[in-house]
Structures are given as structure tokens and as C-alpha cells.
Design a protein around this motif. Structure first.
Motif, mmCIF file in Angstrom:
data_model
loop_
_atom_site.group_PDB
_atom_site.id
_atom_site.type_symbol
_atom_site.label_atom_id
_atom_site.label_comp_id
_atom_site.label_asym_id
_atom_site.label_seq_id
_atom_site.Cartn_x
_atom_site.Cartn_y
_atom_site.Cartn_z
ATOM 1 N N UNK A 150 0.827 -1.209 0.000
ATOM 2 C CA UNK A 150 0.000 0.000 0.000
ATOM 3 C C UNK A 150 0.862 1.261 0.000
ATOM 4 N N UNK A 168 0.926 4.169 -2.807
ATOM 5 C CA UNK A 168 0.686 5.553 -2.382
ATOM 6 C C UNK A 168 1.810 6.456 -2.902
ATOM 7 N N UNK A 188 3.800 5.872 -5.442
ATOM 8 C CA UNK A 188 3.758 5.938 -6.909
ATOM 9 C C UNK A 188 2.670 6.899 -7.368
ATOM 10 N N UNK A 189 1.543 6.890 -6.680
ATOM 11 C CA UNK A 189 0.440 7.726 -7.158
ATOM 12 C C UNK A 189 0.575 9.178 -6.704
#
Ligand code: HEM
Ligand code: HEM
Ligand code: SF4
Lengths: 66, 423
Positions: free
Chosen positions: A46, A50, A52-53
Motif C-alpha cells: 500500500x 501511495x 507511486x500515485x
């Protein structure tokens, strides 16, 4: 799951090492680096996505293993 | 040449070498149509640029103006990003859209490297600064920054209404950068007067502006002399000793780089702290949530940077070309609005709302591509500490008089008067 930073795109915004400090670090000039080998430890999936985005340069690539 | 010789030349001398640029007729007054006559210097823009930009994004996503000798305003994230990345066709030779264009011979170095530089020179000038501004390097300043924020709040003791822009936000980046450069703490008020003189002098006649710049440079050169005689562990000593292409920087470049950091680092961060406090003062639900859950602050801070991004940049078109359907001419301005990009619904869900727990937030407040703000880690540390201390010490506050809030106009936007009721 594996993760990679495209050093051509990375500009050192540091969102990755802010959001997932166990996975990413900074070099002496502040560019992002993957800590250790490129395999994402279990439980860190997760945090990885997170980071990467939130990378403004879209420099973080997540490679799903088959 | 000894080290000291480098610092005997005057800044004025260097300025005299600079080639002259071109000036165009100055046009001011109400905008007839934002799609064909935009101006970022009118009061309507200063009061609320978001409404204008949102409307343009739908109606005319690359707006035009004849003012400032001709320019374009892209409002879609995609176009802003494409221009920031395309350093082949868009130059940083000038980054403030006004009525003066520096001459093409100034590229790729520009008047104030690295912000004014193009590749390949840009990379080298930027590389000099990066090690001093990593997250790790700026973390060393956090304890002193926190103590300073507490001292500012202590000074507000007993007041019912305070001006959070002037009495709090403004002082933080000024003090942090003065400490980093190693200026004597007792110089604080003098140094502040020079900086205010330069920052507030933007609309004065050119001669008066240059006079104010000279006062600042005299001060910076005196500091450089002092550091040459008495080197210490600070940014001024670092700049005096750092090598560029095997050579140390000349005195004018050390002073110029110090000035760039002051100008790039102060009213930007001041604006970010002020706009965040303004939002929290007028949005009790967000304020209460952050007071109850301080762990949310880093996420909320990114959202406030997205929604109220303080900095807009500019570029100059290098050659005549057709770009995404418009005919751009050489030397046309591009007003590169990171704030407009940050509110594009094609890039962000609920783009016009402040969502303080927004998880996916690829905002562009610190720019995109090779000019990414060198000071972003420092600015984030200052903003986080400033908000943490304020919320801890003054959890309950609101706008004293919404109509009295004033905003800076031009390319750095933030509150300049912000009366808050704290008592
Ligand atoms: C919240 C505060 C700040 C914001 C929003 C901000 C924003 C920006 C932006 C958008 C750029 C990109 C310029 C471009 O694309 O042409 C930039 C560049 C720059 N900023 Fe900041 N900035 C802030 C604080 C600071 C601080 C504290 C410093 C240093 C003390 C600083 C130093 C610089 C420098 C040196 C550059 C030029 C980088 C280059 O051209 O390679 N900034 N800033
Ligand atoms: C990282 C910092 C800097 C570096 C590495 C740097 C380097 C250089 C170099 C290599 C040149 C060309 C010199 C020549 O051709 O003789 C130059 C020119 C110049 N620099 Fe700097 N510089 C820096 C910062 C600054 C700053 C911040 C300013 C001003 C505020 C400045 C003002 C100038 C001026 C006015 C020129 C002359 C431009 C011209 O006549 O074409 N420099 N710089
Ligand atoms: S967030 Fe992206 S640009 Fe920033 S350091 Fe990490 S990989 Fe690089």
C-alpha cells in the motif's frame, strides 16, 4: 511486487521518501532511490502504491509479478 | 588570484556588462475578455484567479493577450506539464511576465541561474545548490525553526486580533534563510528592511528599484567578506568554496545566488503559510479535524499546496510555431500557471474543493521537470512546523474581518494582510 524509479524522470520531489520511508531514500542531491533490491517487502504494497500515485513526475513504476 | 581578490569587484560592475533587452508599451486597466486580453497584474486576478482560470479552461484553454508584448495562458494540467517539460521550445531566459524581455544572448545562463537557465548549463548551476537543500540537510534546521515559531506566538500574547501574515507567516522564511546563510541574528531587523525594500519595490520606477537592490547587494557583499575572513559551517561559506567547472564562483555570483535564494524562498513560503492559515480560519471543520488529529497534517498540507499553490512562472517561446492549435510567435510569453494546472478536473477529482485527506495528489505547486523547486524540502519543513506550532498554541481562531484580507498580486500569490481573531 517490484518497484523501480526511472532516474530520467525523477526530479527529487521526495514524495516517495516522505510517504514510504522504508522503501525509498534520497541520494546526496535528493533524487529518489529504492532501498535494497527492487522487491517490495510484504505489507509494504500500500505504501508503495501511495508513493507511486503521488510522484508528480510519474517516475515510479510498479511491476506486478505474474 | 587569491580568494579575497574575487570579492573586491563590485556588483554594479557586473550589472554594467549585461546586454540590454527589449521593452514594450505598458497596457493596464480593466480586462475586456479574459480569453483575448488576460492580465495577471489586474486586481480582479489578485482577488480570485481561480474563477477566471476555471472559466478559461472550459471556454478557451490556451488564452491570449496582446499586453506585455504578447502572451499565452494555458489552464489545463496537460498543457502546463507539456510546456514545463519542453525546454527545447520554451526558454526560462525570463520567468517573470512583464514588459521587459532580456536579450536572447542571455540564454542558456540567464540573469539568475539556475532559475533563468536552460539546458545544458542549467544542470550544472542547479547541481551546486542541491546538496544544501536535501530533506536531510534541511532537517537540521527544524528544531531552530520550531523554537522561532514559538517565540513569534509568545509575542502575540494578550492580543485578540493579530495579523497572521505580517506578524507570523512572513518572519518564518526570512529567519530560516538568514540563519542558513549565517547572518548575525542581531542584523535581523536591518536585513528584513532590505528584503522588504526589494520585494515591495516591484512597482517602483526602475532606478529606484535598482537603488534598493544595491542596498541589498552591499549588505550581502559585506557578509561575504566577513565569511571569507571567518569561514563557518553555513551556506555562505559553502557558496564561497564550491567549485564550478574547476573554478570557484566569482563574488558577484556568490552574492547573486544568495539574492536568488532570498527572493525565491521568502514570499513564496510566506504565501503558503498565510494561505493555509486563511483556509483553516474560514473552514472550522478542517481546523477542528487537524487539531484533533495532527497526524493528518502532512497530507492536509499537500492539499493546501495544491489548492492555493503560490507560484506561477513564465517562459518565452523560442521560435514561431503552431502549438496545440495556436500560433505562437518567437518571444511570446507563456504564463505557466501551476495553480491552474492544480485545479484541472481532468487531473484531480473534486478539483475545486479542498479535501484535506486527499490521498492521491500529484500536484505541481513546486513545478515539474528540471526546474523543480530546489527549496521544496525546506519550504515543506517550514510550512509543516509553522502550522504545527500555530495549531498547538492557537487551536481556536477565525477570520476577524474577511473583507480586510488582502492578497499579493503578480506571480506569487498569498495573503499580505490576514487579521485573525485568536482571543
Ligand atoms: C512554498 C514555497 C515555495 C514554492 C511554492 C516554490 C515554487 C517554485 C516553483 C514552482 C519553481 C519552479 C520554477 C520554474 O519552473 O521555472 C521553483 C523554483 C525554485 N525555487 Fe522555489 N518555491 C518555494 C520555496 C522556495 C524556497 C524556500 C527556496 C530556497 C530557499 C526556493 C528556491 C528555488 C530555486 C533556487 C528554484 C530554481 C530551481 C531551478 O531552476 O532549477 N523555493 N520554486
Ligand atoms: C549557481 C550560480 C551561478 C553560476 C554557476 C553562474 C555562472 C555563470 C557563468 C559561467 C557565466 C558566463 C560567464 C562568462 O561567459 O564570462 C555567467 C554570467 C552571468 N551571471 Fe552568473 N552564475 C551564477 C549565479 C548568478 C546569479 C544568481 C546572478 C544574478 C543575480 C548571475 C549573474 C550573471 C550575469 C549578469 C552574467 C553575465 C551574463 C552575460 O553577460 O551574458 N549569476 N554566470
Ligand atoms: S517522488 Fe518521484 S520525483 Fe520525487 S524523488 Fe520520488 S521518484 Fe523522484
Amino acid at each position: 511486487m517490484k518497484v523501480k524509479i526511472d532516474s530520467e524522470r525523477c526530479q527529487g520531489h521526495g514524495r516517495c521518501y516522505d510517504l514510504a520511508p522504508d522503501l525509498f531514500g534520497a541520494d546526496d542531491e535528493g533524487y529518489g532511490q529504492v532501498i535494497g533490491d527492487s522487491t517490495v517487502p510484504e505489507g509494504q504494497e500500500r505504501a508503495t502504491s501511495l508513493a507511486a500515485s503521488n510522484c508528480p513526475e510519474r517516475a515510479i513504476e510498479i511491476l506486478q509479478e505474474a | 588570484m587569491t580568494v579575497d581578490d574575487r570579492f573586491s569587484r563590485d556588483f554594479q560592475e557586473m550589472r554594467a556588462d549585461r546586454p540590454i533587452g527589449t521593452r514594450n508599451e505598458i497596457v493596464t486597466g480593466p480586462v475586456s475578455d479574459w480569453a483575448t486580453d488576460f492580465s495577471h497584474t489586474e486586481s480582479e486576478w489578485a482577488a480570485d484567479p481561480y474563477r477566471i482560470q476555471d472559466e478559461l479552461r472550459q471556454r478557451c484553454p490556451i488564452a491570449h493577450t496582446e499586453r506585455f508584448g504578447g502572451g499565452w495562458l494555458p489552464t489545463r494540467y496537460e498543457d502546463v506539464a507539456a510546456i514545463a517539460y519542453d525546454t527545447d521550445r520554451f526558454s526560462s531566459r525570463a520567468i517573470i511576465m512583464g514588459n521587459f524581455r532580456p536579450p536572447p544572448e542571455l540564454a542558456p545562463i540567464g540573469g539568475s541561474p539556475p532559475i533563468s537557465s536552460d539546458p545544458p548549463f542549467h544542470h550544472h548551476a542547479r547541481k551546486l545548490l542541491l546538496p544544501a537543500f536535501t530533506k536531510h540537510a534541511v532537517a537540521r534546521r527544524e528544531a531552530a525553526t520550531r523554537a522561532f515559531c514559538h517565540a513569534l506566538i509568545d509575542a502575540l500574547e494578550g492580543e485578540d486580533v493579530v495579523d497572521a501574515a505580517r506578524d507570523y507567516a512572513q518572519h518564518i522564511p526570512m529567519r530560516v534563510i538568514a540563519d542558513m546563510l549565517g547572518f548575525p541574528p542581531e542584523d535581523g531587523p536591518r536585513f528584513r528592511a532590505f528584503i522588504e525594500g526589494v520585494l515591495e519595490g516591484v512597482n517602483l520606477p526602475p532606478d529606484e528599484r535598482l537603488g534598493r537592490m544595491d542596498n541589498l547587494f552591499d549588505y550581502l557583499l559585506a557578509q561575504i567578506h566577513d565569511h571569507v575572513g571567518n569561514p563557518r559551517d553555513d551556506l555562505t561559506t559553502y557558496l564561497i568554496n564550491v567549485e564550478f567547472g574547476g573554478q570557484k564562483l566569482s563574488s558577484s555570483h556568490v552574492a547573486g545566488t544568495m539574492a536568488l535564494l532570498l527572493i525565491a524562498g521568502i514570499d513564496t513560503t510566506w504565501s503558503a503559510i498565510g494561505a493555509s492559515l486563511w483556509h483553516l480560519a474560514k473552514t472550522p471543520a478542517d481546523r477542528e479535524r487537524l487539531v484533533a488529529d495532527p497526524g493528518l497534517l502532512p497530507t492536509a498540507m499537500e492539499e493546501l499546496l495544491r489548492a492555493y499553490a503560490p507560484v506561477t512562472m513564465a517562459r518565452l517561446v523560442k521560435e514561431d510555431m503552431s502549438w496545440n492549435g495556436v500560433d505562437m510567435k518567437a518571444d511570446d510569453w507563456i504564463l505557466l500557471s501551476f495553480p491552474a494546472a492544480n485545479r484541472d478536473p481532468a487531473q484531480f477529482d473534486r478539483a475545486g474543493e479542498v479535501v484535506i485527506d486527499r490521498e492521491v495528489n500529484r500536484h505541481a505547486a513546486f513545478g515539474l521537470g528540471i526546474h523543480r523547486c530546489v527549496g521544496s524540502h525546506l519550504a515543506r519543513m517550514e510550512l509543516r512546523v509553522a502550522l504545527e506550532v500555530w495549531l498547538e498554541r492557537i487551536p481556536d481562531f477565525g477570520l476577524a474581518d474577511p473583507a480586510a484580507v488582502t492578497w499579493a498580486s503578480g506571480q506569487v500569490r498569498g495573503p499580505r494582510t490576514l487579521p485573525l481573531r485568536i482571543g
